[in-house]
Design a protein around this motif. Structure first.
Motif, PDB file in Angstrom:
ATOM      1  N   MET A  40       0.846  -1.201   0.000  1.00 12.30           N
ATOM      2  CA  MET A  40       0.000   0.000   0.000  1.00 12.30           C
ATOM      3  C   MET A  40       0.878   1.248   0.000  1.00 12.30           C
ATOM      4  SD  MET A  40      -3.053  -0.858   2.686  1.00 12.30           S
ATOM      5  CE  MET A  40      -4.128  -2.284   2.490  1.00 12.30           C
ATOM      6  N   THR A  41       0.457   2.264  -0.738  1.00 12.39           N
ATOM      7  CA  THR A  41       1.230   3.499  -0.816  1.00 12.39           C
ATOM      8  C   THR A  41       0.294   4.708  -0.814  1.00 12.39           C
ATOM      9  OG1 THR A  41       2.894   2.384  -2.188  1.00 12.39           O
ATOM     10  CG2 THR A  41       2.949   4.781  -2.131  1.00 12.39           C
ATOM     11  N   VAL A  42       0.572   5.648   0.049  1.00  9.51           N
ATOM     12  CA  VAL A  42      -0.128   6.933   0.002  1.00  9.51           C
ATOM     13  C   VAL A  42       0.542   7.764  -1.088  1.00  9.51           C
ATOM     14  CG1 VAL A  42      -0.693   9.062   1.239  1.00  9.51           C
ATOM     15  CG2 VAL A  42      -0.796   6.856   2.425  1.00  9.51           C
ATOM     16  N   THR A  43      -0.214   8.190  -2.070  1.00 12.08           N
ATOM     17  CA  THR A  43       0.355   8.891  -3.223  1.00 12.08           C
ATOM     18  C   THR A  43       0.101  10.384  -3.228  1.00 12.08           C
ATOM     19  OG1 THR A  43      -1.635   8.424  -4.525  1.00 12.08           O
ATOM     20  CG2 THR A  43       0.184   6.838  -4.662  1.00 12.08           C
ATOM     21  N   LYS A  44      -0.907  10.822  -2.487  1.00  9.85           N
ATOM     22  CA  LYS A  44      -1.255  12.249  -2.527  1.00  9.85           C
ATOM     23  C   LYS A  44      -2.141  12.572  -1.340  1.00  9.85           C
ATOM     24  CE  LYS A  44      -4.059  13.576  -5.819  1.00  9.85           C
ATOM     25  NZ  LYS A  44      -4.621  14.018  -7.129  1.00  9.85           N
ATOM     26  N   MET A  45      -2.097  13.837  -0.907  1.00 10.18           N
ATOM     27  CA  MET A  45      -3.002  14.298   0.139  1.00 10.18           C
ATOM     28  C   MET A  45      -3.585  15.646  -0.240  1.00 10.18           C
ATOM     29  SD  MET A  45      -0.893  13.107   3.556  1.00 10.18           S
ATOM     30  CE  MET A  45      -2.136  13.622   4.732  1.00 10.18           C
ATOM     31  N   ASN A  46      -4.908  15.774  -0.078  1.00 11.18           N
ATOM     32  CA  ASN A  46      -5.586  17.062  -0.196  1.00 11.18           C
ATOM     33  C   ASN A  46      -5.771  17.635   1.202  1.00 11.18           C
ATOM     34  OD1 ASN A  46      -7.756  15.795  -2.815  1.00 11.18           O
ATOM     35  ND2 ASN A  46      -5.711  16.639  -2.983  1.00 11.18           N
ATOM     36  N   ASP A  47      -6.558  18.696   1.305  1.00  6.87           N
ATOM     37  CA  ASP A  47      -6.767  19.304   2.618  1.00  6.87           C
ATOM     38  C   ASP A  47      -7.336  18.304   3.624  1.00  6.87           C
ATOM     39  OD1 ASP A  47      -5.815  21.640   1.654  1.00  6.87           O
ATOM     40  OD2 ASP A  47      -7.734  22.700   1.605  1.00  6.87           O
ATOM     41  N   GLN A  48      -8.368  17.546   3.210  1.00  2.00           N
ATOM     42  CA  GLN A  48      -9.057  16.647   4.142  1.00  2.00           C
ATOM     43  C   GLN A  48      -9.148  15.209   3.636  1.00  2.00           C
ATOM     44  OE1 GLN A  48     -10.238  20.079   6.641  1.00  2.00           O
ATOM     45  NE2 GLN A  48      -9.642  17.984   6.949  1.00  2.00           N
ATOM     46  N   HIS A  49      -8.482  14.896   2.548  1.00  2.00           N
ATOM     47  CA  HIS A  49      -8.522  13.548   1.991  1.00  2.00           C
ATOM     48  C   HIS A  49      -7.119  13.075   1.643  1.00  2.00           C
ATOM     49  CE1 HIS A  49     -12.571  15.174   1.036  1.00  2.00           C
ATOM     50  NE2 HIS A  49     -12.974  13.925   1.245  1.00  2.00           N
ATOM     51  N   GLY A  50      -6.946  11.758   1.643  1.00  2.00           N
ATOM     52  CA  GLY A  50      -5.703  11.157   1.194  1.00  2.00           C
ATOM     53  C   GLY A  50      -5.989  10.083   0.165  1.00  2.00           C
ATOM     54  N   PHE A  51      -4.992   9.816  -0.699  1.00  2.00           N
ATOM     55  CA  PHE A  51      -5.128   8.842  -1.774  1.00  2.00           C
ATOM     56  C   PHE A  51      -4.228   7.638  -1.482  1.00  2.00           C
ATOM     57  CE2 PHE A  51      -6.601  12.765  -3.378  1.00  2.00           C
ATOM     58  CZ  PHE A  51      -7.385  12.543  -4.495  1.00  2.00           C
ATOM     59  N   LEU A  52      -4.833   6.465  -1.427  1.00  2.00           N
ATOM     60  CA  LEU A  52      -4.123   5.241  -1.106  1.00  2.00           C
ATOM     61  C   LEU A  52      -4.218   4.277  -2.291  1.00  2.00           C
ATOM     62  CD1 LEU A  52      -2.705   3.467   1.117  1.00  2.00           C
ATOM     63  CD2 LEU A  52      -4.993   2.625   1.675  1.00  2.00           C
ATOM     64  N   ARG A  53      -3.071   3.911  -2.835  1.00  2.00           N
ATOM     65  CA  ARG A  53      -3.027   2.911  -3.899  1.00  2.00           C
ATOM     66  C   ARG A  53      -2.686   1.558  -3.289  1.00  2.00           C
ATOM     67  NH1 ARG A  53      -5.435   4.432  -8.685  1.00  2.00           N
ATOM     68  NH2 ARG A  53      -5.008   6.668  -9.050  1.00  2.00           N
ATOM     69  N   PHE A  54      -3.347   0.501  -3.782  1.00  2.00           N
ATOM     70  CA  PHE A  54      -3.116  -0.823  -3.219  1.00  2.00           C
ATOM     71  C   PHE A  54      -3.354  -1.885  -4.291  1.00  2.00           C
ATOM     72  CE2 PHE A  54      -7.545   0.131  -2.747  1.00  2.00           C
ATOM     73  CZ  PHE A  54      -8.221  -1.065  -2.920  1.00  2.00           C
ATOM     74  N   PRO A  55      -2.660  -3.021  -4.198  1.00  2.00           N
ATOM     75  CA  PRO A  55      -2.851  -4.116  -5.167  1.00  2.00           C
ATOM     76  C   PRO A  55      -4.268  -4.677  -5.097  1.00  2.00           C
ATOM     77  CG  PRO A  55      -0.834  -4.416  -3.901  1.00  2.00           C
ATOM     78  CD  PRO A  55      -1.594  -3.322  -3.235  1.00  2.00           C
ATOM     79  N   SER A  56      -4.747  -5.128  -6.214  1.00  2.00           N
ATOM     80  CA  SER A  56      -6.128  -5.610  -6.283  1.00  2.00           C
ATOM     81  C   SER A  56      -6.360  -6.870  -5.453  1.00  2.00           C
ATOM     82  CB  SER A  56      -6.509  -5.887  -7.740  1.00  2.00           C
ATOM     83  OG  SER A  56      -5.613  -6.837  -8.312  1.00  2.00           O
ATOM     84  N   ASP A  57      -5.278  -7.594  -5.108  1.00  2.00           N
ATOM     85  CA  ASP A  57      -5.460  -8.826  -4.335  1.00  2.00           C
ATOM     86  C   ASP A  57      -5.555  -8.561  -2.833  1.00  2.00           C
ATOM     87  OD1 ASP A  57      -2.835  -8.023  -4.112  1.00  2.00           O
ATOM     88  OD2 ASP A  57      -1.994 -10.046  -4.186  1.00  2.00           O
ATOM     89  N   ILE A  58      -5.417  -7.307  -2.418  1.00  2.00           N
ATOM     90  CA  ILE A  58      -5.584  -6.967  -0.999  1.00  2.00           C
ATOM     91  C   ILE A  58      -7.059  -6.644  -0.765  1.00  2.00           C
ATOM     92  CG2 ILE A  58      -5.036  -5.308   0.819  1.00  2.00           C
ATOM     93  CD1 ILE A  58      -2.280  -5.027  -0.310  1.00  2.00           C
ATOM     94  N   PRO A  59      -7.733  -7.360   0.144  1.00  2.00           N
ATOM     95  CA  PRO A  59      -9.175  -7.165   0.354  1.00  2.00           C
ATOM     96  C   PRO A  59      -9.485  -5.940   1.227  1.00  2.00           C
ATOM     97  CG  PRO A  59      -8.373  -8.878   1.809  1.00  2.00           C
ATOM     98  CD  PRO A  59      -7.203  -8.462   0.956  1.00  2.00           C
ATOM     99  N   LEU A  60      -9.145  -4.768   0.734  1.00  2.00           N
ATOM    100  CA  LEU A  60      -9.427  -3.545   1.459  1.00  2.00           C
ATOM    101  C   LEU A  60     -10.851  -3.098   1.146  1.00  2.00           C
ATOM    102  CD1 LEU A  60      -7.776  -1.534   3.278  1.00  2.00           C
ATOM    103  CD2 LEU A  60      -7.509  -0.129   1.225  1.00  2.00           C
ATOM    104  N   VAL A  61     -11.585  -2.671   2.181  1.00  2.00           N
ATOM    105  CA  VAL A  61     -12.981  -2.267   1.972  1.00  2.00           C
ATOM    106  C   VAL A  61     -13.244  -0.938   2.679  1.00  2.00           C
ATOM    107  CG1 VAL A  61     -13.774  -4.645   1.737  1.00  2.00           C
ATOM    108  CG2 VAL A  61     -13.791  -3.553   3.999  1.00  2.00           C
ATOM    109  N   ILE A  62     -14.313  -0.281   2.247  1.00  2.00           N
ATOM    110  CA  ILE A  62     -14.729   0.962   2.892  1.00  2.00           C
ATOM    111  C   ILE A  62     -15.011   0.685   4.372  1.00  2.00           C
ATOM    112  CG2 ILE A  62     -16.571   2.690   3.013  1.00  2.00           C
ATOM    113  CD1 ILE A  62     -16.794   2.492  -0.039  1.00  2.00           C
ATOM    114  N   GLY A  63     -14.508   1.562   5.215  1.00  2.00           N
ATOM    115  CA  GLY A  63     -14.651   1.390   6.657  1.00  2.00           C
ATOM    116  C   GLY A  63     -13.421   0.833   7.324  1.00  2.00           C
TER     117      GLY A  63
END
Length: 434
Positions: free
Chosen positions: A369-392
């Motif tokens: 997983m890699t954080v690629t960018k941050m806005n004022d109140q949000h961040g962008f996280l890139r991750f491989p499709s085989d990682i079962p990451l879900v909202i929450g």
């Protein structure tokens, strides 16, 4: 001898009520005192995200480690309080033997006075007559209070003397001034020995001022720990030492020679510590070490991932906690922390752990997983499709640069174990940045 502080004032922080102004705490805690909140032994799962936390064992380890290192290497420590602006953490540093607290400006000095810090170095020039008059009044009101300021030009000395001479009575306590020595490519500081000696002469000739030593900041001289960069630092420190050795101090003055952030303190000890045998007091001003980090200081600290000196390694004692709020594209997650929550100027947050989704699960380390960018109140996280990451999902992230982490939080939870499934909140640290 270490400086003192007002223990009662620091203890009274526990009597303050928390409120909607404290974004680290949920509405269920509003209106209760810090002491009352802590009495309930709340857990991390009771706090909202985004969040910054400190590690209780990590803080203690780092405070004790650098205090011991300074003693063993013949230097004293006046940690830079601007890193945390937290009197409760300054108290820990003073209790561990710190000679004083360093601050960056007169507002911060006001916080130190409110909590009774008896010895402060303002690592800056003070040229506001209003502020100079206030400092004079503080010195007059409290014989135990000691403060040092810096000067890097004759003009600065003239302003200080004029403001004080028009305000203080004859025989008033003099203001201690350190000549700031700079370096090519650095920040402030007198460029060249000739200028530095002229500043010293002006201080010595000013009736309301007292020449108390020399100071500088080597952190702006090099960026990195290459052999060439370290030699630039040492060369600068040798120049600073030479200015000190050229000065004549009044009888009874124990001159202070001060340098040392959290990146090159071993170089400072190597070059400047021998001056203590000549009667100087060599003072480091490291500040970021108390929290260390998982980024810039992990890489560059003398007691970091690749140590350049003896002693125990420092440990990261601050972490961020984020929650996935959106998955708008495959392999992209948006989380709820941004530039207003977590530091980003010396490296983006580093995903480390995935928190349990249920009571029968445990924390899991994450990779890829890699954080690629941050806005004022949000961040962008890139991750491989085989990682079962879900909202929450909630993650712990490592952070880089304590100096731009603490300033985003007025109240910071301290946890007992940042790697636990659901850490216990053992303290709430109040900061004063505005």
């Amino acid at each position: 001898m270490s400086a003192s502080y007002d223990a009662a004032a620091v203890a009274a922080l526990a009597d303050q009520q928390v409120s909607w102004r404290d974004k680290a705490l949920p509405p269920a805690f509003w209106g209760r005192t810090v002491a009352d909140v802590l009495a309930g032994k709340p857990r991390l799962s009771e706090l909202p995200t985004p969040l910054l936390t400190l590690s209780a064992p990590g803080l203690q380890h780092n405070v004790e480690t650098l205090a011991r290192w300074c003693t063993e290497h013949g230097v004293q420590l006046a940690p830079h309080g601007k890193t945390t602006m937290a009197p409760a953490l300054w108290a820990k540093q003073l209790e561990a033997g710190a000679w004083g607290i360093t601050l960056a400006n007169v507002f911060q000095l006001g916080v130190a006075r409110a909590y009774g810090v008896s010895r402060v170095m303002v690592a800056n020039s003070v040229v506001s007559p209003l502020q100079l008059r206030w400092i004079a009044d503080e010195l007059a009101a409290d014989p135990e209070f000691s403060v040092m300021v810096w000067a890097d030009s004759v003009r600065t000395v003239e302003i200080m003397e004029a403001a004080r001479a028009a305000h203080v009575d004859a025989g008033a306590r003099q203001l201690d001034v350190l000549v700031e020595v700079g370096g090519v490519g650095g920040r402030t500081g007198a460029r060249g020995a000739e200028t530095a000696l002229a500043v010293a002469a002006a201080v010595a000739a000013a009736p309301t001022l007292r020449l108390a030593g020399v100071a500088g900041y080597e952190g702006a001289i090099a960026h990195g720990a290459s052999d060439e960069g370290l030699e630039h630092v040492r060369s600068y420190l040798r120049d600073l030492a030479a200015v000190h050795q050229s000065l004549k101090y009044d009888d009874g003055v124990v001159p202070v020679v001060s340098a040392g952030g959290s990146a090159y303190f071993e170089q400072v000890a190597q070059v400047l510590a021998p001056l203590a045998k000549e009667g100087a007091r060599v003072v480091l001003r490291s500040g970021a070490y108390i929290a260390h980090d998982d980024g810039y200081y992990r890489e560059i600290s003398p007691l970091g991932l690749d140590p350049r000196t003896d002693g125990e390694q420092l440990v990261p004692a601050m972490h961020g906690w984020i929650r996935v709020t959106s998955q708008p594209e495959p392999g992209l997650a948006i989380f709820d922390a941004g530039k207003r929550d977590l530091p980003f100027d010396e490296g983006l947050p580093e995903p480390q752990l995935l928190r349990p989704r249920s009571a029968d699960e445990h924390v899991r380390p994450v990779e890829g997983m890699t954080v690629t960018k941050m806005n004022d109140q949000h961040g962008f996280l890139r991750f491989p499709s085989d990682i079962p990451l879900v909202i929450g999902d909630e993650l712990r992230v490592g952070l880089s640069h304590p100096c731009t982490a603490f300033d985003k939080w007025g109240l910071i939870p301290v946890i007992d174990d940042p790697a636990a499934d659901d850490p216990v909140i053992v303290d709430l640290v109040r900061t004063f940045f505005s």
